[in-house]
Scaffold this motif. Sequence first.
Motif, PDB file in Angstrom:
ATOM      1  N   SER A 272       0.827  -1.213   0.000  1.00 18.83           N
ATOM      2  CA  SER A 272       0.000   0.000   0.000  1.00 18.83           C
ATOM      3  C   SER A 272       0.857   1.257   0.000  1.00 18.83           C
ATOM      4  N   MET A 273       2.066   1.159   0.574  1.00 18.12           N
ATOM      5  CA  MET A 273       2.963   2.307   0.665  1.00 18.12           C
ATOM      6  C   MET A 273       4.031   2.292  -0.419  1.00 18.12           C
ATOM      7  N   SER A 274       3.960   1.320  -1.335  1.00 18.06           N
ATOM      8  CA  SER A 274       5.001   1.173  -2.352  1.00 18.06           C
ATOM      9  C   SER A 274       4.855   2.202  -3.460  1.00 18.06           C
ATOM     10  N   GLY A 275       5.923   2.385  -4.229  1.00 18.90           N
ATOM     11  CA  GLY A 275       5.902   3.312  -5.355  1.00 18.90           C
ATOM     12  C   GLY A 275       4.921   2.888  -6.428  1.00 18.90           C
ATOM     13  N   ASN A 280       1.134   5.736  -8.819  1.00 19.71           N
ATOM     14  CA  ASN A 280       0.120   5.572  -9.852  1.00 19.71           C
ATOM     15  C   ASN A 280      -1.192   6.168  -9.333  1.00 19.71           C
ATOM     16  N   PRO A 281      -1.533   7.391  -9.749  1.00 21.13           N
ATOM     17  CA  PRO A 281      -2.724   8.060  -9.209  1.00 21.13           C
ATOM     18  C   PRO A 281      -3.992   7.221  -9.293  1.00 21.13           C
ATOM     19  N   LYS A 282      -4.206   6.542 -10.409  1.00 18.32           N
ATOM     20  CA  LYS A 282      -5.421   5.735 -10.566  1.00 18.32           C
ATOM     21  C   LYS A 282      -5.430   4.576  -9.574  1.00 18.32           C
ATOM     22  N   LYS A 283      -4.332   3.857  -9.491  1.00 17.49           N
ATOM     23  CA  LYS A 283      -4.239   2.726  -8.561  1.00 17.49           C
ATOM     24  C   LYS A 283      -4.348   3.206  -7.115  1.00 17.49           C
ATOM     25  N   GLY A 318      10.412  -2.341   4.944  1.00 14.22           N
ATOM     26  CA  GLY A 318       9.681  -3.465   5.511  1.00 14.22           C
ATOM     27  C   GLY A 318      10.235  -3.920   6.849  1.00 14.22           C
ATOM     28  N   THR A 319      11.510  -3.676   7.092  1.00  9.49           N
ATOM     29  CA  THR A 319      12.107  -4.090   8.362  1.00  9.49           C
ATOM     30  C   THR A 319      11.598  -3.240   9.530  1.00  9.49           C
TER      31      THR A 319
END
Length: 369
Positions: A272-275, A280-283, A318-319
């Motif tokens: 959810s926090m990934s690039g 991606n505005p739509k995603k 993620g750590t």
Amino acid sequence: MSNAPQEPSSVPKHADPDDEHLDLWGSGADSTVPRTTSAAETMPKAAHKKRNWPKIFLSALLVAVLLVVGVLFYYFRSVSTALNGIHRDPNLMPDQTAVQPIEPGKPINFVLMGTDNRPGVSGARSDSLIVAQLSGDREHLYLVSFLRDMWVTIPANKVMPKDSKAKINAAYSWGGSALTVKTLQNITGVQMDHAVIIDFPGFVSLTDELGGVTIYNPQKSTIDGHNFPQGNITVSGQDALLYVRERYDLANGDLDRAARQRAVITAIIEKSMSGDVIGNPKKFNEVMQVYAKNTTVDSGLTPANIRKIATSLRLKSGTSIVQVQAPISGFGKSKDGQAYDIVDEAGLAELSSALKSDRMADYVANHPQ
């Protein structure tokens, strides 16, 4: 009369001298007409470009700024719409009026409940129960699983008029989120600040919208004809739900199921926090809408409070998300034949102390998971 030859006129016959001002190319009606040469025309090309580059740079900068502002506005609108659309229930906490604003530098405790509520099934229970503590410095999120079969004392309620021993997931069935939160507070002595619920359909929709999440599966298993091999696997939708619910085909039963749940939740947060999502505005908008449609939070998690918490986050990777299992000391069976997990009282007291004092890093160091 002089016979000297006349100089040819510089203006062609029938031509109006003012016609040169109508020439689209700016050279006049006749190239023989003398005109004043501008400084820019006599300037070397390199110098001319040098004078123009600030204008080009400023124009490009303006376009970039407008694009950034447009994207930020889109994101802000998407987030605002999603945050305003989240269902808020004032009854999720035992006493919403007792919930105090979080002081800067203090940890925040969220109770995350995944319920088995779904169409055609009554008497929902908390299939997944996690205390998510955001550290005071906002650099770590600790996901502490409480096994659904932990045998604990559940406070008196409308179903059971006196304090009763039962599996911890019975609390949700008897008194919903509020009784579950109260039970956790009683057995840990830790004040819970907020509650978040997502049901089975919501979990399926969320993992689908994210395009699946990838986790490492330490042991192969099969449930309802679905095979999950050992190694890195990507799960989504109904497969993801089956993966986090399975326990009978796992070596350590409920312990391994809880570990799977923590792993999938961690993967959902990371993705959810990934690039790929944020960039991606739509995603991004679609994911935000799924969160809004499928989660219920306590009324204290207002849009303003969520923004405040989100902007304070300092999770680096993620750590920064650490998985922890609330300790048990073995297994038992109740008088009516229920198999349950025995709480490690000394271990739970140590965990509770770490949660209260914001020293989970020390606890994890002393209790490798």
